[in-house]
Design a protein around this motif. Structure first.
Motif, PDB file in Angstrom:
ATOM      1  N   THR A 161       0.854  -1.187   0.000  1.00  0.00           N
ATOM      2  CA  THR A 161       0.000   0.000   0.000  1.00  0.00           C
ATOM      3  C   THR A 161       0.889   1.236   0.000  1.00  0.00           C
ATOM      4  O   THR A 161       1.767   1.367   0.849  1.00  0.00           O
ATOM      5  CB  THR A 161      -0.911   0.034   1.243  1.00  0.00           C
ATOM      6  N   PHE A 162       0.638   2.138  -0.944  1.00  0.00           N
ATOM      7  CA  PHE A 162       1.397   3.382  -1.045  1.00  0.00           C
ATOM      8  C   PHE A 162       0.511   4.540  -0.609  1.00  0.00           C
ATOM      9  O   PHE A 162      -0.641   4.640  -1.033  1.00  0.00           O
ATOM     10  CB  PHE A 162       1.866   3.610  -2.483  1.00  0.00           C
ATOM     11  N   HIS A 163       1.065   5.400   0.225  1.00  0.00           N
ATOM     12  CA  HIS A 163       0.329   6.584   0.685  1.00  0.00           C
ATOM     13  C   HIS A 163       1.177   7.815   0.430  1.00  0.00           C
ATOM     14  O   HIS A 163       2.333   7.894   0.856  1.00  0.00           O
ATOM     15  CB  HIS A 163       0.012   6.492   2.173  1.00  0.00           C
ATOM     16  N   SER A 164       0.605   8.790  -0.276  1.00  0.00           N
ATOM     17  CA  SER A 164       1.301  10.058  -0.518  1.00  0.00           C
ATOM     18  C   SER A 164       0.627  11.147   0.299  1.00  0.00           C
ATOM     19  O   SER A 164      -0.602  11.272   0.293  1.00  0.00           O
ATOM     20  CB  SER A 164       1.260  10.417  -2.009  1.00  0.00           C
ATOM     21  N   ALA A 165       1.414  11.934   1.002  1.00  0.00           N
ATOM     22  CA  ALA A 165       0.881  13.010   1.825  1.00  0.00           C
ATOM     23  C   ALA A 165       0.629  14.249   0.966  1.00  0.00           C
ATOM     24  O   ALA A 165       0.814  14.233  -0.250  1.00  0.00           O
ATOM     25  CB  ALA A 165       1.861  13.333   2.954  1.00  0.00           C
ATOM     26  N   ALA A 166       0.197  15.323   1.601  1.00  0.00           N
ATOM     27  CA  ALA A 166      -0.045  16.575   0.885  1.00  0.00           C
ATOM     28  C   ALA A 166       1.243  17.051   0.214  1.00  0.00           C
ATOM     29  O   ALA A 166       2.338  16.911   0.758  1.00  0.00           O
ATOM     30  CB  ALA A 166      -0.565  17.639   1.841  1.00  0.00           C
ATOM     31  N   LYS A 167       1.098  17.597  -0.991  1.00  0.00           N
ATOM     32  CA  LYS A 167       2.220  18.116  -1.767  1.00  0.00           C
ATOM     33  C   LYS A 167       3.291  17.051  -1.994  1.00  0.00           C
ATOM     34  O   LYS A 167       4.482  17.341  -2.023  1.00  0.00           O
ATOM     35  CB  LYS A 167       2.818  19.353  -1.092  1.00  0.00           C
ATOM     36  N   SER A 168       2.842  15.806  -2.161  1.00  0.00           N
ATOM     37  CA  SER A 168       3.768  14.693  -2.375  1.00  0.00           C
ATOM     38  C   SER A 168       3.345  13.889  -3.596  1.00  0.00           C
ATOM     39  O   SER A 168       2.161  13.833  -3.930  1.00  0.00           O
ATOM     40  CB  SER A 168       3.803  13.785  -1.143  1.00  0.00           C
ATOM     41  N   VAL A 169       4.320  13.264  -4.257  1.00  0.00           N
ATOM     42  CA  VAL A 169       4.076  12.498  -5.475  1.00  0.00           C
ATOM     43  C   VAL A 169       4.935  11.247  -5.442  1.00  0.00           C
ATOM     44  O   VAL A 169       6.087  11.279  -4.988  1.00  0.00           O
ATOM     45  CB  VAL A 169       4.420  13.330  -6.731  1.00  0.00           C
ATOM     46  N   CYS A 170       4.371  10.138  -5.935  1.00  0.00           N
ATOM     47  CA  CYS A 170       5.130   8.898  -6.069  1.00  0.00           C
ATOM     48  C   CYS A 170       4.910   8.343  -7.471  1.00  0.00           C
ATOM     49  O   CYS A 170       3.766   8.187  -7.904  1.00  0.00           O
ATOM     50  CB  CYS A 170       4.669   7.878  -5.026  1.00  0.00           C
ATOM     51  N   ARG A 171       6.016   8.048  -8.183  1.00  0.00           N
ATOM     52  CA  ARG A 171       5.904   7.491  -9.525  1.00  0.00           C
ATOM     53  C   ARG A 171       6.445   6.066  -9.525  1.00  0.00           C
ATOM     54  O   ARG A 171       7.562   5.814  -9.076  1.00  0.00           O
ATOM     55  CB  ARG A 171       6.663   8.337 -10.532  1.00  0.00           C
ATOM     56  N   LEU A 172       5.643   5.135 -10.038  1.00  0.00           N
ATOM     57  CA  LEU A 172       6.032   3.739 -10.166  1.00  0.00           C
ATOM     58  C   LEU A 172       6.293   3.423 -11.630  1.00  0.00           C
ATOM     59  O   LEU A 172       5.523   3.829 -12.508  1.00  0.00           O
ATOM     60  CB  LEU A 172       4.934   2.823  -9.624  1.00  0.00           C
ATOM     61  N   LYS A 173       7.383   2.691 -11.887  1.00  0.00           N
ATOM     62  CA  LYS A 173       7.740   2.300 -13.245  1.00  0.00           C
ATOM     63  C   LYS A 173       7.648   0.782 -13.387  1.00  0.00           C
ATOM     64  O   LYS A 173       8.046   0.037 -12.484  1.00  0.00           O
ATOM     65  CB  LYS A 173       9.167   2.745 -13.576  1.00  0.00           C
TER      66      LYS A 173
END
Length: 240
Positions: A161-173
């Motif tokens: 499970t991935f969680h991004s907070a405010a003003k955050s980004v996660c990129r999966l390849k």
């Protein structure tokens, strides 16, 4: 100057961008204004607590313990500014997001201690990698009570499970160069990866860029399931 303008100076001070004449005005004002002095103290307290807890030399568990200790000292503090903080190593987080996330980390560590064993055997590793992170992103393995801070060397497993907070980004390849970008305030679960891929977007937004042709690709949400027929699409789950 109004108190609102002095709040702007507080933000500039915390950013390290305040001029000497502005600093003199701010110092004189917070000595005379209890409300702005309280805002100034809250801002500096929060920034120092987050910086210390999430330094590059601090483990996730140590960060949680540090935030427990620091925030419990001042249980009634409320954040007055919404601005980025630069941590050691160049990482940036939103201060407001950091405090919300801090309580999430605290809860996670507390659950982990109270509910031993905290770690179930990891599910299968998949050929997906964390390609890019901005701000604060956490990952939790299926069967675990603990949230961890991933980086671009982190391995991805089924059930993560991935969680991004405010003003955050996660990129999966993906191995075929397809990618998913998880927007701020979002939570995504990898449900399956076996001849086809299925994620569950609990809340928030993601943007997908898939190579053509691609295997079956699905995004489930609380409202249904979306199949990717094209190569670029966006899925958003809006909290009501």
């Amino acid at each position: 100057m109004s108190c609102g303008e002095y709040k702007d100076l507080i933000e500039k001070y915390l950013d390290g961008a305040i001029a000497e004449d502005e600093l003199s005005k701010l110092q004189a004002h917070i000595e005379a204004c209890p409300l702005c002095r309280a805002d100034f103290e809250r801002g500096t307290f929060v920034e120092n607590a987050v910086k210390q807890a999430f330094s590059s030399h601090t483990s996730v568990e140590q960060a949680g313990a540090s935030l427990v200790a620091r925030l419990s000292e001042q249980p009634n503090r409320k954040l007055c500014v919404h601005r980025p903080v630069i941590l050691s190593g160049g990482r940036r987080i939103a201060v407001a997001a950091g405090i919300v996330l801090a309580f999430g980390l605290v809860l996670g560590f507390a659950l982990g201690r109270a509910g031993e064993p905290t770690e179930a055997p990891l599910k299968a590793e998949v050929p997906i990698r964390v390609a890019h992170i901005e701000g604060i992103v956490l990952v939790k393995h299926e069967g675990s009570n603990l949230w961890q801070v991933p980086d671009t060397s982190s391995k991805v497993h089924l059930g993560d499970t991935f969680h991004s907070a405010a003003k955050s980004v996660c990129r999966l390849k993906f191995e075929d160069k397809s990618s998913l970008e998880l927007d701020q305030n979002s939570m995504l679960v990898l449900q399956s990866y076996d001849g086809g891929t299925q994620f569950y977007l609990e809340h928030g937004k993601l943007d997908a860029a898939l190579e053509s042709p691609h295997p079956p690709f699905f995004i489930s949400t609380p409202d249904g399931r979306v199949e990717a027929l094209g190569t670029e699409f966006t899925v958003t789950v809006v909290d009501e």
